[in-house]
Design a protein around this motif. Structure first.
Motif, PDB file in Angstrom:
ATOM      1  N   HIS A 357      44.727 -58.434  41.367  1.00  0.00           N
ATOM      2  CA  HIS A 357      46.068 -58.641  41.912  1.00  0.00           C
ATOM      3  C   HIS A 357      46.770 -57.308  42.089  1.00  0.00           C
ATOM      4  CE1 HIS A 357      45.210 -62.652  40.529  1.00  0.00           C
ATOM      5  NE2 HIS A 357      46.305 -63.115  41.094  1.00  0.00           N
ATOM      6  N   ASP A 373      47.714 -61.933  45.097  1.00  0.00           N
ATOM      7  CA  ASP A 373      46.291 -62.111  44.806  1.00  0.00           C
ATOM      8  C   ASP A 373      45.490 -61.499  45.947  1.00  0.00           C
ATOM      9  OD1 ASP A 373      43.845 -62.855  43.993  1.00  0.00           O
ATOM     10  OD2 ASP A 373      44.189 -65.010  44.026  1.00  0.00           O
ATOM     11  N   GLN A 377      39.468 -64.612  44.025  1.00  0.00           N
ATOM     12  CA  GLN A 377      38.266 -65.200  43.455  1.00  0.00           C
ATOM     13  C   GLN A 377      38.567 -65.625  42.037  1.00  0.00           C
ATOM     14  OE1 GLN A 377      35.053 -62.486  43.702  1.00  0.00           O
ATOM     15  NE2 GLN A 377      34.273 -63.387  45.578  1.00  0.00           N
ATOM     16  N   GLU A 378      37.854 -66.621  41.615  1.00  0.00           N
ATOM     17  CA  GLU A 378      37.984 -67.092  40.241  1.00  0.00           C
ATOM     18  C   GLU A 378      37.639 -65.941  39.299  1.00  0.00           C
ATOM     19  OE1 GLU A 378      39.126 -69.841  39.354  1.00  0.00           O
ATOM     20  OE2 GLU A 378      38.342 -70.372  37.401  1.00  0.00           O
ATOM     21  N   TYR A 379      38.555 -65.628  38.399  1.00  0.00           N
ATOM     22  CA  TYR A 379      38.322 -64.516  37.489  1.00  0.00           C
ATOM     23  C   TYR A 379      37.574 -65.016  36.261  1.00  0.00           C
ATOM     24  CZ  TYR A 379      39.199 -60.595  34.400  1.00  0.00           C
ATOM     25  OH  TYR A 379      39.042 -59.549  33.546  1.00  0.00           O
ATOM     26  N   ARG A 408      32.820 -53.417  44.349  1.00  0.00           N
ATOM     27  CA  ARG A 408      32.084 -53.813  43.160  1.00  0.00           C
ATOM     28  C   ARG A 408      30.734 -53.139  43.270  1.00  0.00           C
ATOM     29  NH1 ARG A 408      28.381 -57.874  41.822  1.00  0.00           N
ATOM     30  NH2 ARG A 408      28.571 -58.591  39.678  1.00  0.00           N
ATOM     31  N   GLU A 410      27.217 -52.833  41.333  1.00  0.00           N
ATOM     32  CA  GLU A 410      26.403 -53.252  40.210  1.00  0.00           C
ATOM     33  C   GLU A 410      25.358 -52.204  39.911  1.00  0.00           C
ATOM     34  OE1 GLU A 410      26.034 -57.368  39.446  1.00  0.00           O
ATOM     35  OE2 GLU A 410      23.882 -57.171  39.645  1.00  0.00           O
ATOM     36  N   GLU A 414      23.656 -50.917  45.295  1.00  0.00           N
ATOM     37  CA  GLU A 414      24.317 -52.157  45.718  1.00  0.00           C
ATOM     38  C   GLU A 414      25.813 -52.019  45.637  1.00  0.00           C
ATOM     39  OE1 GLU A 414      22.870 -55.554  43.626  1.00  0.00           O
ATOM     40  OE2 GLU A 414      20.801 -54.937  43.974  1.00  0.00           O
ATOM     41  N   GLN A 418      34.976 -54.164  50.575  1.00  0.00           N
ATOM     42  CA  GLN A 418      35.711 -55.036  51.474  1.00  0.00           C
ATOM     43  C   GLN A 418      37.095 -54.446  51.706  1.00  0.00           C
ATOM     44  OE1 GLN A 418      36.269 -59.214  50.344  1.00  0.00           O
ATOM     45  NE2 GLN A 418      34.778 -59.646  51.946  1.00  0.00           N
ATOM     46  N   LYS A 436      39.699 -59.315  57.501  1.00  0.00           N
ATOM     47  CA  LYS A 436      38.840 -58.978  56.379  1.00  0.00           C
ATOM     48  C   LYS A 436      37.667 -58.204  56.961  1.00  0.00           C
ATOM     49  CE  LYS A 436      36.942 -62.385  53.925  1.00  0.00           C
ATOM     50  NZ  LYS A 436      36.964 -63.571  53.072  1.00  0.00           N
ATOM     51  N   ASN A 438      34.132 -56.493  56.142  1.00  0.00           N
ATOM     52  CA  ASN A 438      33.062 -56.326  55.165  1.00  0.00           C
ATOM     53  C   ASN A 438      32.388 -54.997  55.376  1.00  0.00           C
ATOM     54  OD1 ASN A 438      32.425 -58.098  53.142  1.00  0.00           O
ATOM     55  ND2 ASN A 438      31.806 -59.663  54.599  1.00  0.00           N
TER      56      ASN A 438
END
Lengths: 781, 471
Positions: A357, A373, A377-379, A408, A410, A414, A418, A436, A438
């Motif tokens: 957020h 927000d 996405q579901e946190y 993000r 990882e 990767e 966005q 948006k 990508n």
């Protein structure tokens, strides 16, 4: 005229609300929480801060209601004092001086005139629970030295101590032990979890404890997420415990309801769990509370719960597990990637908020306005997960557009990237997602900037990336007969010898774009996207880049990693001047030519304010903070100040805020913010609404009083009694408003002088008030 | 507090034609029925009355077809020469046609012999139509005249001789203010109410436009052309919203009532008839009994009393099934649910990976379940937009199921298939890289030699490169 006073660094808002358990008043109308050196009183219905109780000189560590008088509140602090407050009026009643650092405070109904505090005696890690007898005395300050020892080797946190069954025993947990001290028998029994001895990495350490208010039952929370309910613990052999297990991570806090029929628990899952009748089957959940639950408290009336969260938030929850109010401060528990920004519409400070957020924080009212927000996405709050981070954000076109970048990573290869562009919707008064993109770049985006020139007809955005490119994005219209749509598309991709692009900046009129590629600064024409010229100083990678403004718009400033600040002249394409300064933060003032630079040295951070046209700084303040300063921002003032002293003139039209590494928000000030309110409006704000006549009645007179009065006589015409009242009130308000905290006095004037100075200041202020303000409207009441 | 946030399904840009309401509408036809005529089909006209028969003028015959019949219901073949412009009257009872020899014949649909014959034109009559009052016929002919005929008396009433060229096209007013006129490659729209002002001129065909037709709603205009295309325009913006391709140059075009049928006549004598697909049939299953009407209006008409507090029931957000599973942490089930559409699957795999539970979701599957996942991987692994996510998932599957390999022939076969796929992909990539390297080298040599003397050489290089790409 504003009194000239030395400039000092003051802490500004962003106070912590989740340090200790919140305490409810007896009627559940108010909730108290400690916040730095103060205690804040919030209304549970309106979420507004009613009073700030100030008087402690160090961190407040515990608050409890006075068991004998429910309109009074005890507080203890690191400064070794226990204070008794009347919270309805916000008045300090009494001070008890204990003399050593107090870590926690407990009160008991049955213990008539003593309170319990946690102190540490010899070793830094060994804490004791002692009871302090509070002597009865009429004087304001009393020494309370009569300490009697209760329990040794306890945990510092107040969550690890609980009094049970109307004060018959006290339970304390530490590591793998549960100690219970019985007041009547004066014995201590100690229980150990058997498995903890055998296993090497046992995870069943105790984390918190709560006692049943009516029965002999102790609930303990553990690191492995289990809750154990202990019974029959008065017998060291026959004790039993039962296990409740739902949490998968450590139990942060436990609380019994007033009647003891249900147990509340919370942890990192950010789910409040209510265990009914202490049974594994009967549980109710209140999920998605946003952040780790740090503390849970229950109101004495039993109708409300309050959870404190790691994101500096308190949620008031109704008995039937419905959140009824949210008291949200500045979210500070995460890294700030976006830096400090000012929303051009609301003038709110914008920065990373809770995960995913963007928070809009009002500097004036020390309150979060709203959360946007971004990631949507579901946190999932779990240890060791790599979350999507909101890394960059920028406002454009007077707050009509907002660009955000989230990433993000990882593994090395990767990268999820966005970019989102948000448009301000006037109807809903909020930002709505427009485009948006990508993977806008192959690699991390290093900078993001809008072209904010007034004449620019088409919104333009530039992103720079480590992949060596900078991209220009423009708003295009792709409407057809079916729908109307506008979206952002890439217009131009530029690069320079495959160097990483590190920074970008538009000139004030939007005609030039400066992009730094490691050590080289390139200047591009924003009409044709042609490379105009390059500057290179061979002094390390460019860390900061900005154009001069107004009369200094021909200058470009760059700060390098090797500690050189360069100023180039764009007309002659040559270096104008350079200085050796290890600049961390460089911010141009939007309202003037001034540029603030904060440098970092081993001693601390220093502030330099200068104009690009001359290398000599306008103002220097050494050692503004011992820590590294991460971000800074100029906030335009609503009402310009009028400092006459040349050194402070840079603060006339804007205020400078900065954020240190430990996330404290600081600013420069000569006075506290509340003093700036004009006396009339202050009086209006401080008088209770039910005393005042209706607003329609007051309005015209109030407005008239603000206008320049034709006859200056009106001030003398005030009846005596009214002016007396006025005086009293303003004195009161002066006393209670000093909530800015002085971090350090940087000026080396000696103390005596200072006091005289202040006295004359307050006197003069009074005089000024009477001279200026037209009170004639009050006479009509 | 904030509710569950559903998983964002990654939208990928759709290549090719944009899907709009129009493309959906105009694509919703069955495969065309081809009927062979004797000559080029010069005119197709639908009757405005049910059963919506249509008259097809081809060579010296006029065929009347029923809506769904492929054989003509009726044929008028009493023409000595080529017939033109067979047109139905508004009530669908009479049919008029011109002919090459200058005669105009009026037929009754039920009869065979012509009811009336209007003789007067000296040259071929290319256009005939009924007027709005139903009792007159207008005709235009190559003798530069336009004549108005009375049906009851079969007499000529009026003759317009103002034309100075062949009259090939004409239209009796049907109270339509706009008139569409084709000429060459242009379609011009004139506003009759404004005294013949040119509204718009469309140039979307690259050959002569031969026929025009309005859709039943009047919102769309169709044009057929010799370039073998039928284009659909919006009459509000005059933009092309859709187009059809046909095998031969189009001479005539007609739309049935409610756009149920498109009939196109072509120069090679083929009549192409497309019928609209019937609406998707409702499920034959008996509908579940819904709650009675009164359950929905229960309490709706209750007037709020003064001291009542209105409590709104929180509106329930609709969640997809996989979202419901994810909300309740049923991760394997959520993954199983979405193995059909790759876009959703990839988004769910991404989400599971973000939650750190992808391995858990893939583990513990039996032969049937794992082969479903493997099938999905085999189908979609090589698609570049899904590859990064799916390769990761494939690696996890291999790691998990390596110890049990050899126990099930079905799964082993799938693994071998996957292996083959990966090897093939690697070969492709290598080849592509080689080609890229070659091209780079060629480009490098081209840029270094910029002198004009070597232009010849460069050209040959470019040629070589082209060959390589082809090979």
């Amino acid at each position: 005229m504003v009194e000239e006073e030395s400039l000092r660094v003051v802490r500004c808002g962003g106070s912590e609300l989740n340090f200790r358990r919140a305490v409810f008043s007896a009627d559940s109308k108010y909730v108290f929480c400690v916040s730095g050196d103060f205690i804040k009183v919030y209304s549970t219905a309106t979420e507004e801060c009613v009073h700030i109780l100030q008087g402690h000189r160090n961190l407040v560590t515990g608050i409890q209601l006075n068991p004998k008088n429910h309109l009074q509140l005890y507080s203890c602090s690191f400064d070794g004092m226990i204070k008794l407050w009347d919270y309805t009026d916000g008045i300090l009643i009494k001070t008890f001086i204990v003399g050593c650092k107090l870590h926690a405070l407990f009160t008991l109904d049955c213990a008539e005139d003593s309170v319990f505090v946690t102190i540490n005696k010899e070793k830094p890690d060994v804490f004791q629970l002692v009871s302090v007898k509070l002597p009865k005395s009429s004087s304001q300050e009393v020494e309370a030295k009569e300490l009697s020892f209760v329990l040794d080797y306890i945990n510092q946190s107040p969550k690890c101590i609980a009094f049970g069954n109307e004060g018959e025993y006290v339970a304390a947990v530490r590591d793998f032990y549960l100690s219970v001290y019985f007041f009547k028998k004066k014995t201590t029994s100690r229980f150990t979890l058997s498995s903890s001895r055998n296993k090497k990495h046992a995870k069943n350490n105790f984390t918190c404890v709560a006692c049943h208010p009516k029965e002999d039952c102790i609930a303990t929370g553990h690191r492995d997420g289990k809750i154990r309910l202990w019974r029959n613990f008065d017998d060291e052999k026959k004790y039993t415990y039962t296990c409740l297990h739902w949490h998968h991570d450590l139990v942060m806090d436990l609380a019994f309801s007033v009647t003891g029929s249900s147990l509340l628990s919370g942890g990192r899952e950010s789910v409040l769990v209510e265990w009914r009748e202490a049974a594994e089957k009967n549980k109710e959940f209140l999920p998605r509370l946003g952040a780790t639950i740090e503390h849970i408290s229950v109101s004495p009336a039993g109708d409300l719960f309050c959870t404190s969260h790691s994101d500096n938030k308190m949620i008031i929850i109704h008995r039937n597990l419905e959140a009824s109010a949210v008291i949200q401060g500045l979210v500070k528990d995460r890294n700030i990637f976006t830096g400090l920004m000012i929303d051009p519409r609301t003038k709110a400070l914008v920065l990373n908020g809770k995960p995913g957020h963007l928070q809009f924080y009002s500097l004036q009212s020390d309150k979060q306005l709203y959360n946007l927000d971004i990631i949507q996405q579901e946190y999932i709050n779990d240890y060791g997960l790599i979350q999507i981070e909101l890394t960059k954000a920028a406002f454009g076109c007077y707050g009509n557009w907002l660009a955000t970048v989230e990433q993000r990573q990882e593994k090395e290869t990767e990268l999820e990237l966005q970019m989102k562009l948000w448009t301000y919707n006037k109807k809903t008064q909020g930002f709505v997602l427009n485009t948006k993109v990508n993977m806008p770049h192959e690699d991390h985006i290093t900078a993001l900037c809008f072209c904010n020139a007034e004449k620019s007809e088409n919104p333009t955005l530039v992103t720079t990336s480590k992949d060596g490119h900078f991209k220009v994005w423009i708003l295009t219209d792709d409407s057809d007969i079916y729908k109307k749509a506008v979206g952002w598309t890439c217009d131009f991709v530029g690069s320079y010898h495959k160097y990483q692009a590190t920074n970008c900046c538009f000139s004030e009129d939007g005609s030039l774009l400066a992009v730094s590629f490691e050590e080289v600064v390139t200047i591009w024409d924003s009409e044709t996207w042609e490379l105009k010229c390059t500057f290179c100083q061979r002094a390390g990678k460019i860390r900061q880049l900005c154009f001069g403004r107004l009369t200094c718009s021909k200058y470009l400033l760059g700060a390098t990693e090797n500690g050189i600040l360069c100023c180039w002249n764009l007309l002659s394409c040559a270096l104008e001047w350079s200085a050796k300064l290890n600049v961390r933060v460089m911010e141009p003032d939007p309202n003037s030519e001034n540029i603030a630079a904060i440098s970092q040295s081993s001693m601390g951070s220093d502030l330099f304010v200068f104009r690009p046209s001359e290398p000599r700084p306008l103002y220097i303040q050494k050692n503004i903070s011992r820590e590294e300063v991460q971000w800074g921002v100029f906030v335009p003032r609503d009402v310009p100040e009028s400092f006459t002293s040349e050194a402070y003139q840079w603060l006339n039209r804007s205020q400078f805020y900065f954020l240190t590494k430990s996330q404290s928000l600081l600013t420069f000030s000569t006075q506290s913010p509340e003093e700036k309110l004009t006396p009339t409006s202050k009086q209006l704000l401080h008088t209770p609404a039910h005393v005042l006549p209706s607003a329609s009645f007051l309005c015209s007179m109030f407005v008239n009083s603000l206008l320049l009065s034709k006859e200056t006589k009106s001030a003398e015409e005030i009846p005596d009694d009214v002016s007396m009242e006025e005086e009293k009130e303003s004195v009161d308000s002066d006393e209670e408003n000093n909530f800015t905290e002085e971090v350090q006095d940087t000026n080396n004037t000696d103390l005596g002088k200072d006091i005289i100075h202040q006295l004359s200041k307050s006197e003069e202020k009074e005089l000024r008030k009477f001279r200026k303000v037209d009170y004639s409207w009050i006479t009509a009441l | 507090m904030a509710g569950y946030k559903p998983v964002a399904i990654q939208a990928y840009p759709v290549l090719g034609e944009k899907i709009t309401q129009d493309t959906l509408y105009w694509n919703n036809y069955k495969t065309p029925v081809q009927i062979k005529e004797f000559g080029a089909v010069s005119k197709v006209d639908f009757s405005l009355q049910p059963p919506y028969n249509y008259a097809v003028t081809a060579s010296s015959r006029i065929h009347i077809y029923g809506r769904y019949s492929q054989e003509p219901i009726k044929t008028f073949s009493r023409f000595k020469d080529t017939a033109y412009c067979a047109t139905f009257r508004q009530d669908g009872k009479l049919l008029v046609a011109g002919s090459e020899d200058g005669g105009i014949q009026l037929f009754d649909i039920s009869g065979r012999a012509p009811l009336r014959q209007f003789e007067g034109h000296t040259k071929a009559v290319h256009t005939v139509d009924f007027t709005a009052d139903k009792y007159h016929v207008v005709s235009g002919a190559d003798d530069y005249t336009v004549k108005l005929w009375d049906i009851p008396n079969s007499k000529e009433i009026l003759t317009f001789k103002e034309h100075s060229d062949y009259v090939r096209c004409g239209c009796a007013s049907k109270l339509n203010p706009d008139l569409f006129v084709t000429g060459g490659r242009y379609i011009k729209v004139w506003d009759m109410l404004k005294g013949g002002q040119l509204l718009v001129s469309l140039k979307n065909h690259h050959k002569t436009v031969t026929c025009l037709c309005l859709s039943s709603s009047g919102q769309r205009l169709l044009s057929g052309s010799l370039d073998r295309k039928v284009k659909v325009y919006s009459t509000s913006s005059y933009k092309v919203v859709h187009s059809f391709d046909y095998a031969a140059s189009i001479l005539s075009l007609a739309l049935a009532h409610e756009d149920e049928t498109i009939v196109v006549g072509m120069t090679n004598g083929i009549l192409s008839v497309k019928h609209r697909k019937s609406e998707a049939k409702k499920d034959s299953l008996p509908r579940r009994r819904r709650p009675a009407y009164r359950t929905f209006i229960k309490g709706k008409n209750y007037m709020k009393q003064q001291d009542d507090i209105l409590i709104n029931r929180p509106s329930k957000k609709h969640l997809e099934l996989y979202d419901r599973d994810l909300k309740n942490f049923r991760i394997s089930k959520a993954l199983d649910r979405v193995l059909e559409t790759p876009e959703i699957t990839v988004s769910i795999i991404k989400e599971l990976n973000r939650r750190g539970v992808l391995a858990n979701a893939l583990a513990g599957r039996d032969e049937k379940e794992i082969s479903r996942v493997l099938n999905f991987l085999i189908r979609n692994l090589s698609q570049p937009r899904f590859a990064p996510v799916l390769i990761n998932a494939a690696e996890i599957i291999i790691d998990i199921y390596l110890p049990v390999i050899g126990q099930s022939p079905v799964v082993d076969k799938k693994f071998l298939l996957l292996q083959g796929l990966v090897e093939k992909e690697i070969d492709y990539q290598r080849e592509l890289l080689e080609t890229l390297g070659m091209m780079d080298m060629l480009f490098a040599t081209m840029t270094s030699k910029e002198s004009p003397s070597l232009l010849q050489h460069n050209a040959s290089d470019g040629f070589l490169e082209n060959k390589k790409i082809e090979s």
